[in-house]
Write an enzyme that holds these catalytic residues in place. Structure first.
Site, PDB file in Angstrom:
ATOM      1  CG  HIS A 236      -1.838   1.210   1.245  1.00  0.00           C
ATOM      2  ND1 HIS A 236      -3.081   1.203   0.649  1.00  0.00           N
ATOM      3  CD2 HIS A 236      -1.690   2.450   1.766  1.00  0.00           C
ATOM      4  CE1 HIS A 236      -3.663   2.372   0.812  1.00  0.00           C
ATOM      5  NE2 HIS A 236      -2.833   3.152   1.484  1.00  0.00           N
ATOM      6  CB  CYS A 237       1.832   3.564  -2.607  1.00  0.00           C
ATOM      7  SG  CYS A 237       2.734   5.105  -2.885  1.00  0.00           S
ATOM      8  CG  PHE A 238       0.759   5.286   3.554  1.00  0.00           C
ATOM      9  CD1 PHE A 238      -0.479   5.276   4.162  1.00  0.00           C
ATOM     10  CD2 PHE A 238       1.639   4.255   3.830  1.00  0.00           C
ATOM     11  CE1 PHE A 238      -0.831   4.269   5.050  1.00  0.00           C
ATOM     12  CE2 PHE A 238       1.302   3.248   4.716  1.00  0.00           C
ATOM     13  CZ  PHE A 238       0.067   3.248   5.330  1.00  0.00           C
TER      14      PHE A 238
ATOM     15  N   GLY B 217      -2.144   6.946  -1.855  1.00  0.00           N
ATOM     16  CA  GLY B 217      -3.380   6.602  -1.167  1.00  0.00           C
ATOM     17  C   GLY B 217      -4.070   5.398  -1.777  1.00  0.00           C
TER      18      GLY B 217
END
EC number: 2.3.1.225
Length: 263
Positions: free
Chosen positions: A110-112, A115
């Site tokens: 998951h890439c913050f 998002g």
């Protein structure tokens, strides 16, 4: 969980702010500081070439950034909900993301900063986003060094000149020798350098996993993958028209063979 949800909102805003600041500095500081050479051709002036190259890098970086957000990984609707229902998912690469609250196929991480989860549908766009973001940051750092060298008459011929620039500039800033705009550009130099190296390292790491036919989720869980030719692994992510996608941000829907391998 609340902290992760908050980070999922703050990180994209942070990236967009850096992009906006970089564009403003390029447009209002770096480009005007480039004096045109009278002997150079009109269509090959330094300012025009610099602006065109930076526009190419920033367009690909932001274009692939938008595609990463739009192209969410394949969602397993039948596996959403409780842990008992998620346990029925047969693909070993499927993963339930607590931030996105869904199960995705070929889950990588998951890439913050986007998002969004990274999977089969947006892996190519994510790698190109990291690549062009790294190039744009490092190129902006080079342009910023040239600007600071011209404005403050600082020579960067010595290898340690860049490392000692920040502490020296801070002391000169409080003494009034360095103005606010120049100090802000110097701070941005180190930020561009850090982001550029981080994105380059992340891009190389993702490419290595693709060559092996693995995802970060599979590596963390210790899931064994079937050995396959590295060319086929690359083709599943980048497709046959990889050169066109390298030059222009394009929609990537993944490949059917990738989905079949998970079933």
């Amino acid at each position: 969980m609340l902290a992760l949800r908050l980070l999922n909102v703050v990180a994209p805003a942070y990236f967009l702010c850096i992009s906006l600041v970089t564009f403003v500095l390029q447009l209002f500081l770096f480009l005007p500081s480039m004096r045109e050479d009278p002997s150079a051709a009109r269509f090959f002036s330094p300012a025009l070439l610099h602006g065109a190259f930076f526009l190419f890098l920033s367009t690909n970086a932001l274009g692939n950034y938008v595609l990463v957000i739009q192209n969410s990984p394949d969602d397993l609707d039948a596996c959403q909900g409780t842990a008992a229902r998620r346990a029925l998912c047969p693909p070993p690469s499927a993963h339930f993301c607590r931030v996105c609250a869904r199960v995705t196929l070929r889950h990588d991480h998951h890439c913050f900063f986007t998002g969004n989860c990274i999977g089969s549908r947006n892996m190519r766009n994510f790698i190109l986003f990291c690549l062009y973001t790294s190039l744009a940051c490092l190129y902006s750092m080079v342009a910023g060094v040239a600007y600071i060298s011209a404005v403050l008459s600082i020579s960067f011929a010595h290898p340690l000149a860049f490392l000692t620039l920040l502490p020296t500039s801070i002391s000169q800033f409080f003494s009034g020798a360095v103005l606010g705009p120049e100090m802000f550009v110097i701070l941005m130099l180190y930020l561009w350098f850090a982001v550029g190296l981080a994105c380059a390292g992340f891009c190389c790491h993702q490419l290595l996993l693709i060559l092996r036919g693995q995802t970060r989720h599979q590596v963390r869980k210790g899931v064994a993958v079937k050995a396959r030719p590295w060319r086929k692994n690359l083709q599943e992510v980048f497709g046959k028209r990889w050169l066109l996608g390298l030059l222009v941000p394009m929609f990537n829907v993944g490949s059917e063979s990738c989905k079949q391998r998970d079933k």
